[in-house]
Scaffold this active site. Structure first.
Site, PDB file in Angstrom:
ATOM      1  N   HIS A 120      12.387  46.447  14.925  1.00 18.48           N
ATOM      2  CA  HIS A 120      11.960  47.830  14.699  1.00 18.48           C
ATOM      3  C   HIS A 120      12.384  48.762  15.834  1.00 18.48           C
ATOM      4  O   HIS A 120      12.419  48.384  17.001  1.00 18.48           O
ATOM      5  CB  HIS A 120      10.444  47.883  14.515  1.00 18.48           C
ATOM      6  N   ASP A 121      12.773  49.968  15.456  1.00 15.66           N
ATOM      7  CA  ASP A 121      13.093  51.066  16.371  1.00 15.66           C
ATOM      8  C   ASP A 121      14.360  50.836  17.192  1.00 15.66           C
ATOM      9  O   ASP A 121      14.616  51.564  18.153  1.00 15.66           O
ATOM     10  CB  ASP A 121      11.919  51.353  17.327  1.00 15.66           C
ATOM     11  N   GLY A 138      12.258  44.516  19.326  1.00 15.39           N
ATOM     12  CA  GLY A 138      11.996  45.920  19.028  1.00 15.39           C
ATOM     13  C   GLY A 138      12.456  46.858  20.126  1.00 15.39           C
ATOM     14  O   GLY A 138      12.457  46.513  21.314  1.00 15.39           O
TER      15      GLY A 138
END
Length: 261
Positions: A120-121, A138
């Site tokens: 994520h991100d 992440g």
């Protein structure tokens, strides 16, 4: 469009011209597939995901899955994938989180081999190669033309500068400078990515100067910050060295990988 009758396409999905979708594939809500995207059998594109034109997705991938984050409560977050990527079997790319960008971004013309994972991100550049099972935690950032070897794992919030190469089985707990060559558990810097520089068209004289600057920064005498200042002045005409120095000076959560002394 060639869509197999067993595929499940959400009414809120948007499909470009010439999209192909194979058997038993699921395309969820708010998914946008650009022109000419090819999706093989048994793929799940969960939701809130954009896939750029010309990208090919092989079987058993999960794209746009929920972020693997204990604090995620179902908020609207997204994944953006650029054009002309090749995404091989069993890849997993997650959407962002509300606590950061709310978005995971992957560039164009990348090759993601079997089992590659983008957390994520993350921000991933163009023309990257992730060998089998290369993994980003992440919030990681990966520049253009980076090569991650098989089973390499980048710690969350880690950075890999553009043009760098990371060897297989590397535990990347420290940031890797642009144009660097790094490997090991835990990763250490082992010089510049000479093969990558040659492939990009750098001549012998240019590479000699880059190597000289590298030695001044990482192998010279005195305090490291002073060596950075001296290299910034001595090699002011080399944008690659200025990029390396700026990368090192950036205030981030991870230290920079250094050579063994």
């Amino acid at each position: 469009m060639a869509i197999h009758p067993t595929a499940q396409i959400d009414p809120a999905a948007r499909l470009g011209e010439g999209v192909e979708i194979g058997p038993w594939t699921i395309v969820g809500p708010n998914v946008a597939l650009g022109d000419g995207v090819r999706v093989a059998a048994h793929v799940v594109i969960q939701q809130d995901t954009t896939v750029g034109a010309g990208t090919t997705i092989h079987p058993f991938c999960l794209l746009g899955g929920d972020p693997q984050h204990g604090g995620y409560k179902g908020e609207p977050v997204a994944l953006e994938i650029g054009e002309n990527n090749t995404i091989r079997e069993h890849c997993t790319f997650n959407r962002g989180t509300p606590g950061d960008r709310k978005l995971t971004t992957i560039g164009s013309s990348g090759l993601f081999m079997t089992g590659a994972h983008v957390g994520h991100d993350c921000i991933v550049g163009d023309n990257v190669t992730f060998a089998n099972n290369a993994t980003l935690g992440g919030h990681a950032r990966v520049g253009n033309r980076v090569f991650l070897g098989g089973l390499a794992a980048v710690h969350q919030f880690g950075r890999i500068g553009q043009g760098a190469i990371v060897g297989g089985l590397s535990a990347v707990t420290r940031d890797v400078i642009p144009y660097g060559s790094a490997w090991g558990n835990h990763v250490r810097l082992h010089g510049l990515n000479l093969i990558g520089l040659k492939r990009k068209g750098y001549g012998k004289d240019e590479i000699r100067r880059l190597l000289a600057a590298y030695r001044d920064i990482f192998e010279g005498e005195g305090v490291f910050s002073a060596r950075l200042d001296a290299a910034a002045a001595t090699y002011a005409d080399l944008p690659e060295i200025q990029e390396i120095i700026a990368f090192i000076r950036e205030d981030t959560r991870r230290p920079v990988a250094l050579p063994e002394r």
